[in-house]
Scaffold this active site. Structure first.
Site, PDB file in Angstrom:
ATOM      1  N   ALA A 165       0.862  -1.182   0.000  1.00 40.95           N
ATOM      2  CA  ALA A 165       0.000   0.000   0.000  1.00 40.95           C
ATOM      3  C   ALA A 165       0.897   1.230   0.000  1.00 40.95           C
ATOM      4  O   ALA A 165       2.079   1.149   0.337  1.00 40.95           O
ATOM      5  CB  ALA A 165      -0.864  -0.006   1.255  1.00 40.95           C
ATOM      6  N   GLY A 206       0.699  -5.153   0.758  1.00 39.83           N
ATOM      7  CA  GLY A 206      -0.420  -5.215  -0.183  1.00 39.83           C
ATOM      8  C   GLY A 206      -0.013  -5.843  -1.512  1.00 39.83           C
ATOM      9  O   GLY A 206      -0.859  -6.373  -2.241  1.00 39.83           O
ATOM     10  N   GLU A 210      -0.408  -9.438  -0.959  1.00 45.60           N
ATOM     11  CA  GLU A 210      -1.849  -9.694  -0.844  1.00 45.60           C
ATOM     12  C   GLU A 210      -2.507  -9.700  -2.227  1.00 45.60           C
ATOM     13  O   GLU A 210      -3.376 -10.513  -2.528  1.00 45.60           O
ATOM     14  CB  GLU A 210      -2.489  -8.641   0.075  1.00 45.60           C
ATOM     15  CG  GLU A 210      -2.010  -8.813   1.512  1.00 45.60           C
ATOM     16  CD  GLU A 210      -2.446  -7.689   2.433  1.00 45.60           C
ATOM     17  OE1 GLU A 210      -2.143  -6.516   2.119  1.00 45.60           O
ATOM     18  OE2 GLU A 210      -3.090  -7.974   3.449  1.00 45.60           O
ATOM     19  N   GLU A 259       4.280  -5.559   7.256  1.00 43.63           N
ATOM     20  CA  GLU A 259       3.474  -4.500   7.882  1.00 43.63           C
ATOM     21  C   GLU A 259       3.823  -4.250   9.347  1.00 43.63           C
ATOM     22  O   GLU A 259       3.780  -3.109   9.813  1.00 43.63           O
ATOM     23  CB  GLU A 259       1.973  -4.834   7.773  1.00 43.63           C
ATOM     24  CG  GLU A 259       1.386  -4.647   6.379  1.00 43.63           C
ATOM     25  CD  GLU A 259       1.525  -5.868   5.481  1.00 43.63           C
ATOM     26  OE1 GLU A 259       2.348  -6.755   5.794  1.00 43.63           O
ATOM     27  OE2 GLU A 259       0.809  -5.939   4.472  1.00 43.63           O
TER      28      GLU A 259
HETATM   29  C1  3H9 Z   1       0.712  -2.380   3.308  1.00 41.32           C
HETATM   30  O1  3H9 Z   1       0.982  -2.823   2.226  1.00 41.32           O
HETATM   31  C2  3H9 Z   1      -0.583  -2.592   3.982  1.00 41.32           C
HETATM   32  C3  3H9 Z   1      -1.408  -3.600   3.255  1.00 41.32           C
HETATM   33  O2  3H9 Z   1      -1.612  -4.715   4.079  1.00 41.32           O
HETATM   34  C4  3H9 Z   1      -2.701  -3.051   2.739  1.00 41.32           C
HETATM   35  C5  3H9 Z   1      -3.595  -2.413   3.714  1.00 41.32           C
HETATM   36  C6  3H9 Z   1      -4.960  -2.031   3.221  1.00 41.32           C
HETATM   37  N1  3H9 Z   1       4.626   3.508  -0.071  1.00 41.32           N
HETATM   38  O3  3H9 Z   1      13.318   2.215   0.376  1.00 41.32           O
HETATM   39  P1  3H9 Z   1      13.721   2.980  -0.826  1.00 41.32           P
HETATM   40  C7  3H9 Z   1       9.334   5.091  -1.296  1.00 41.32           C
HETATM   41  S1  3H9 Z   1       1.838  -1.427   4.157  1.00 41.32           S
HETATM   42  C8  3H9 Z   1       5.085   4.734  -0.346  1.00 41.32           C
HETATM   43  O4  3H9 Z   1      14.644   4.111  -0.642  1.00 41.32           O
HETATM   44  P2  3H9 Z   1      14.984   0.619  -1.887  1.00 41.32           P
HETATM   45  C9  3H9 Z   1      10.411   5.463  -0.289  1.00 41.32           C
HETATM   46  O5  3H9 Z   1       9.889   6.309   0.703  1.00 41.32           O
HETATM   47  C10 3H9 Z   1       3.259  -1.388   3.094  1.00 41.32           C
HETATM   48  N2  3H9 Z   1       6.361   5.009  -0.629  1.00 41.32           N
HETATM   49  O6  3H9 Z   1      14.284   2.027  -1.980  1.00 41.32           O
HETATM   50  C11 3H9 Z   1      11.422   6.148  -1.177  1.00 41.32           C
HETATM   51  O7  3H9 Z   1      10.977   7.457  -1.420  1.00 41.32           O
HETATM   52  P3  3H9 Z   1      12.016   8.661  -1.546  1.00 41.32           P
HETATM   53  C12 3H9 Z   1       4.023  -2.642   3.159  1.00 41.32           C
HETATM   54  C13 3H9 Z   1       7.211   3.990  -0.630  1.00 41.32           C
HETATM   55  O8  3H9 Z   1      15.211   0.207  -3.278  1.00 41.32           O
HETATM   56  C14 3H9 Z   1      11.316   5.366  -2.483  1.00 41.32           C
HETATM   57  O9  3H9 Z   1      10.039   4.731  -2.454  1.00 41.32           O
HETATM   58  N3  3H9 Z   1       5.216  -2.522   2.387  1.00 41.32           N
HETATM   59  C15 3H9 Z   1       6.812   2.690  -0.354  1.00 41.32           C
HETATM   60  O10 3H9 Z   1      16.121   0.668  -0.921  1.00 41.32           O
HETATM   61  C16 3H9 Z   1      12.385   4.311  -2.649  1.00 41.32           C
HETATM   62  O11 3H9 Z   1      12.367   3.470  -1.508  1.00 41.32           O
HETATM   63  C17 3H9 Z   1       6.392  -2.135   2.913  1.00 41.32           C
HETATM   64  O12 3H9 Z   1       6.503  -1.916   4.096  1.00 41.32           O
HETATM   65  C18 3H9 Z   1       5.451   2.457  -0.082  1.00 41.32           C
HETATM   66  N4  3H9 Z   1       4.974   1.227   0.188  1.00 41.32           N
HETATM   67  O13 3H9 Z   1      13.914  -0.362  -1.234  1.00 41.32           O
HETATM   68  C19 3H9 Z   1       7.549  -2.021   1.961  1.00 41.32           C
HETATM   69  N5  3H9 Z   1       7.890   1.879  -0.412  1.00 41.32           N
HETATM   70  O14 3H9 Z   1      12.909   8.308  -2.699  1.00 41.32           O
HETATM   71  C20 3H9 Z   1       8.238  -0.720   2.155  1.00 41.32           C
HETATM   72  C21 3H9 Z   1       8.919   2.663  -0.754  1.00 41.32           C
HETATM   73  O15 3H9 Z   1      11.165   9.871  -1.747  1.00 41.32           O
HETATM   74  N6  3H9 Z   1       9.280  -0.467   1.219  1.00 41.32           N
HETATM   75  N7  3H9 Z   1       8.527   3.947  -0.877  1.00 41.32           N
HETATM   76  O16 3H9 Z   1      12.759   8.704  -0.240  1.00 41.32           O
HETATM   77  C22 3H9 Z   1      10.491  -1.121   1.242  1.00 41.32           C
HETATM   78  O17 3H9 Z   1      10.721  -2.031   1.998  1.00 41.32           O
HETATM   79  C23 3H9 Z   1      11.553  -0.613   0.315  1.00 41.32           C
HETATM   80  O18 3H9 Z   1      11.180   0.667  -0.103  1.00 41.32           O
HETATM   81  C24 3H9 Z   1      11.778  -1.487  -0.945  1.00 41.32           C
HETATM   82  C25 3H9 Z   1      12.735  -0.712  -1.903  1.00 41.32           C
HETATM   83  C26 3H9 Z   1      12.451  -2.787  -0.522  1.00 41.32           C
HETATM   84  C27 3H9 Z   1      10.495  -1.751  -1.642  1.00 41.32           C
END
Ligand code: 3H9
Length: 708
Positions: A63, A107, A110, A130
């Site tokens: 999400a 998500g 999911e 999450e």
């Molecule tokens: C969820 O899914 C709830 C569900 O159950 C549904 C409920 C209804 N959203 O980390 P990076 C941005 S909760 C918005 O530097 P990497 C991040 O802020 C979600 N923004 O890159 C950054 O922005 P900026 C569950 C996001 O290559 C840019 O993308 N998912 C999101 O080192 C690059 O990110 C997670 O918790 C997001 N979901 O790593 C996964 N994700 O450049 C969270 C990233 O402006 N994300 N951004 O600073 C991660 O673990 C890492 O970002 C990922 C990439 C491994 C994907």
């Protein structure tokens, strides 16, 4: 169809592509786009099956986390109907194949599980992270995952939040096939194979849901582990309950149970704090006057001066990132000791399953122990980690200046000394910077990068980037005494000592802060680090003491008795042969005696006072640091405390915590302490200003980001 989702065709196979860079988060518009595409596929007689794939480098990272803050603050409605969208996919009569590369997280997983089949490239990862944001899967992940992977694996993934590799996902039937080579081609071919066959719905696959007898020990063990590993956190326990609901209720009711728990977590202070941490960890990498495109200095070889505890740990950090390291000592015995400690640390990591023996062998080959400076002339970066003393550091930097090639980075691991004074020992202060590692340096994530007056932007940008490469989180700090972390830790530990002198027991002080969520209490930390460290520093800086300001007495007296902490078997506590802390009645007696001698009246002290005095001491000093510009943002201070000082992530860091309490309340309490205890509690002017204006530290950060 939304711009974020495209529908194309490869003959009889429809292809849905999500294009929402950088990580294809399910932002508003994406679920709607997928729903529209599914509807069109259902209606199109020429389509036999479909592939859903992410554009760019990843499938879907979950999400859109930015939306959560809008929902909890009331500026956006929780209107994105993920669950019905997923049902629409699952109910599509034509098989939908989810094609995964990069990450299918939260998500994203999911979404993938609502498809009829999942294929993935071997390098892909899937997970329900999450809980790391203080929430639980909120789009039926806790209900579909146990149906695919079985209850034990689902509980583990939802409660720990750690991702699994595609290979493991295949083993647990989370994915059906690994695709070597081009993912889209492979997925389309797979879709053709399954076209025309009945499309299996994950929500109807109940065979892995187990029996109450088989499941009971799984949930009990998971709860036990969550209490230990995620002490104080509500989300892991909620995630376990949600998976448990999957085993006890029909799918629809299980989803309802999950939704209730999800909403409770989402609106909690814990989740708000952890989302602050998620964005904070990314924010600290942004340095306003060091643009993203600042040229980086290639760092392919490193040399470390010093093979002691810090030098050895720093050496391991570089070797672990596959960077060859020279490690220098002055005598053979010290060098041998350093190498043997490194070997021992690696052996422990192998025993714990963190590294394979092969990995360790390779890393050891990258480390070259040496007694001379030979080879230093080739190093792209040198990190000095010798004994903490200005004269010695200057001598080392003078020598390095003579030896190092032009353009090499010259870093000091000093934790207390002035980096500009160290730089003066060289003819190239622009190459000098502080890299303050935390002990044990091969484990602790924090790296304070200390900017000297002359440190060049290239050197700063390179160190920030390098910190990521070696698995650390680099935070840029200014050059003041103690930098950010230790400068704040001083007042924190000072208050802990004052409280003990005023009548709180050593155990009560530690217990109150441990219960607040700190990894260890302040007295136990002192015993671990060695009380003599601070004692020596205090003796050296006696001339800087403020006249008339109360100084802690107990720790110096303990040191005078040879009680340095764990290493001497006694400090604030006594220690048994396994270094287990045992409360010492002798310390309690001595504290009363020393208090009486110093005219300190002992009294009953509440847990609340212990927490407020220690934590607000952090906040007040943090506010000064912020105002003086030694930290760029309040969130930088939070990230330092979470990664270097055992501050609980679910409280968001000291500055975020103060925001949640309310700065007016914090300010009032500090004024109360000022009236009672004087000098040390002078409120920081920034704290007063923000409290008067009804603002938060987060507002200070926003104003700063806006250039105000
Ligand atoms: C969820 O899914 C709830 C569900 O159950 C549904 C409920 C209804 N959203 O980390 P990076 C941005 S909760 C918005 O530097 P990497 C991040 O802020 C979600 N923004 O890159 C950054 O922005 P900026 C569950 C996001 O290559 C840019 O993308 N998912 C999101 O080192 C690059 O990110 C997670 O918790 C997001 N979901 O790593 C996964 N994700 O450049 C969270 C990233 O402006 N994300 N951004 O600073 C991660 O673990 C890492 O970002 C990922 C990439 C491994 C994907």
């Amino acid at each position: 169809m939304s711009d974020l989702v495209q529908l194309t065709k490869d003959n009889d196979i429809a292809i849905i592509t999500i294009n929402n860079p950088p990580v294809n988060a399910l932002s508003p518009g994406v679920p709607e786009g997928i729903s529209d595409a599914i509807e069109q596929i259902g209606k199109d007689p020429s389509v036999e099956a479909a592939v859903l794939i992410g554009g760019g480098t990843t499938f879907v990272a979950g999400a859109d986390i930015k939306e959560f803050g809008k929902i909890t603050s009331g500026t956006a409605k929780r209107g994105v109907a993920f669950v019905p969208m997923l049902l629409r996919i699952e109910d599509c009569p034509k098989p939908i194949v989810m094609a995964i590369h990069g990450q299918a997280f939260g998500g994203g997983l999911e979404l993938a599980m609502a498809g009829h089949y999942r294929v993935a490239v071997p390098a892909a990862k899937v997970g329900q992270p999450e809980v790391k944001l203080g929430i639980i899967p909120g789009a039926a992940g806790t209900q579909r995952l146990p149906r695919l992977a079985g209850v034990a694996k689902a509980v583990e993934m939802c409660a720990d939040g750690n991702p699994v590799s595609a290979k493991e996902a295949l083993k647990y039937s989370i994915v059906d096939k690994l695709i070597e080579g081009d993912l889209l081609n492979g997925a389309v071919a797979f879709a053709r194979e399954v076209a025309g066959k009945p499309a299996p719905k994950t929500r109807e696959r109940n065979e892995k849901l187990g029996t109450p007898d088989a499941n009971a020990p799984i949930f009990a063990a998971a709860r036990d582990a969550a209490h230990k590993k995620a002490r104080g956190m509500m989300a892991p326990l909620a995630a376990i309950s949600a998976v448990e609901a999957a085993t006890k209720l029909p799918f629809d009711q299980g989803v309802e149970a999950e939704q209730k728990l999800f909403v409770e977590c989402l609106f909690s202070d814990q989740s708000k704090a952890m989302i602050h941490v998620f964005f904070g960890e990314r924010e600290v990498g942004k340095i306003p006057d060091v643009p993203k495109d600042t040229p980086l200095i290639p760092v392919n070889t490193v040399a470390v001066v010093g093979a002691g505890t810090m030098g050895g740990g720093i050496t391991m950090s570089f070797a672990n990132a596959a960077i060859p390291v020279l490690m220098k000592e002055t005598d053979q015995a010290a060098l041998d000791k350093g190498m043997s400690t490194i070997r021992k640390n690696y052996e422990t990591s192998v025993k714990r399953g963190r590294f394979t023996p092969e990995f360790v062998e390779e890393r050891l080959k990258l480390i070259t122990p040496t007694l001379s400076y030979d080879g230093f002339e080739k190093a792209d970066m040198v990190v000095e980690a010798v004994f903490e003393g200005m004269a010695l550091k200057k001598e080392v930097f003078g020598e390095l200046d003579r030896l190092c090639k032009p353009g090499a980075i010259m870093a000091s691991n000093t934790s207390t000394l002035n980096i500009d004074d160290i730089a003066k020992a060289t003819r190239r202060p622009e190459a000098v910077i502080g890299t303050h590692f935390f002990s044990p340096a091969n484990v602790m994530r924090l790296l304070e990068i200390v900017r000297g007056k002359a440190s060049s932007k290239e050197v700063i940008a390179t160190c920030m980037q390098l910190s990521k490469k070696i698995g650390k989180i680099g935070v840029l700090v200014g050059n003041c005494r103690g930098f950010v972390g230790n400068r704040m830790f001083g007042p924190y530990r000072r208050e802990a000592q004052f409280l003990a002198e005023e009548g709180a027991s050593v155990e009560a002080v530690d217990r109150a802060l441990y219960d607040y969520g700190m990894a260890m209490g302040p007295m136990a930390v002192g015993d671990l680090a060695g009380l003599d460290v601070g004692w020596r520093i205090r003796k050296e800086y006696k001339h800087l003491e403020k006249p008339g300001a109360r100084q802690p007495i107990a720790e110096d007296k303990l040191c005078e008795m040879g009680r340095y902490g764990q290493k001497t078997g006694a400090g604030w506590y006594k220690y048994d042969e396994n270094r287990r802390a045992i409360p010492d009645p002798e310390v309690a007696r001595l504290l009363s005696q020393w208090a009486a001698e110093a005219g300190i009246k002992q009294r009953q002290i509440s847990r609340e006072e212990i927490v407020d005095r220690c934590i607000y001491a952090l906040v007040n000093e943090g506010a000064r640091i912020l105002e003086e510009g030694y930290a760029l943002r309040a969130v930088d201070i939070d990230i330092i405390y979470l990664n270097g000082y055992g501050f609980p992530a679910y409280r968001g860091g000291p500055m975020w915590y103060a925001d949640t309490v309310g700065l007016q309340k914090v300010y009032d309490r500090i004024r109360e302490f000022h009236a009672q205890h004087g000098f040390w509690w002078e409120p920081a002017p920034l704290l007063k200003r923000l409290a008067d204006e009804g603002k938060k530290f987060a507002d200070f950060d926003k104003q700063k980001a806006a250039g105000a």
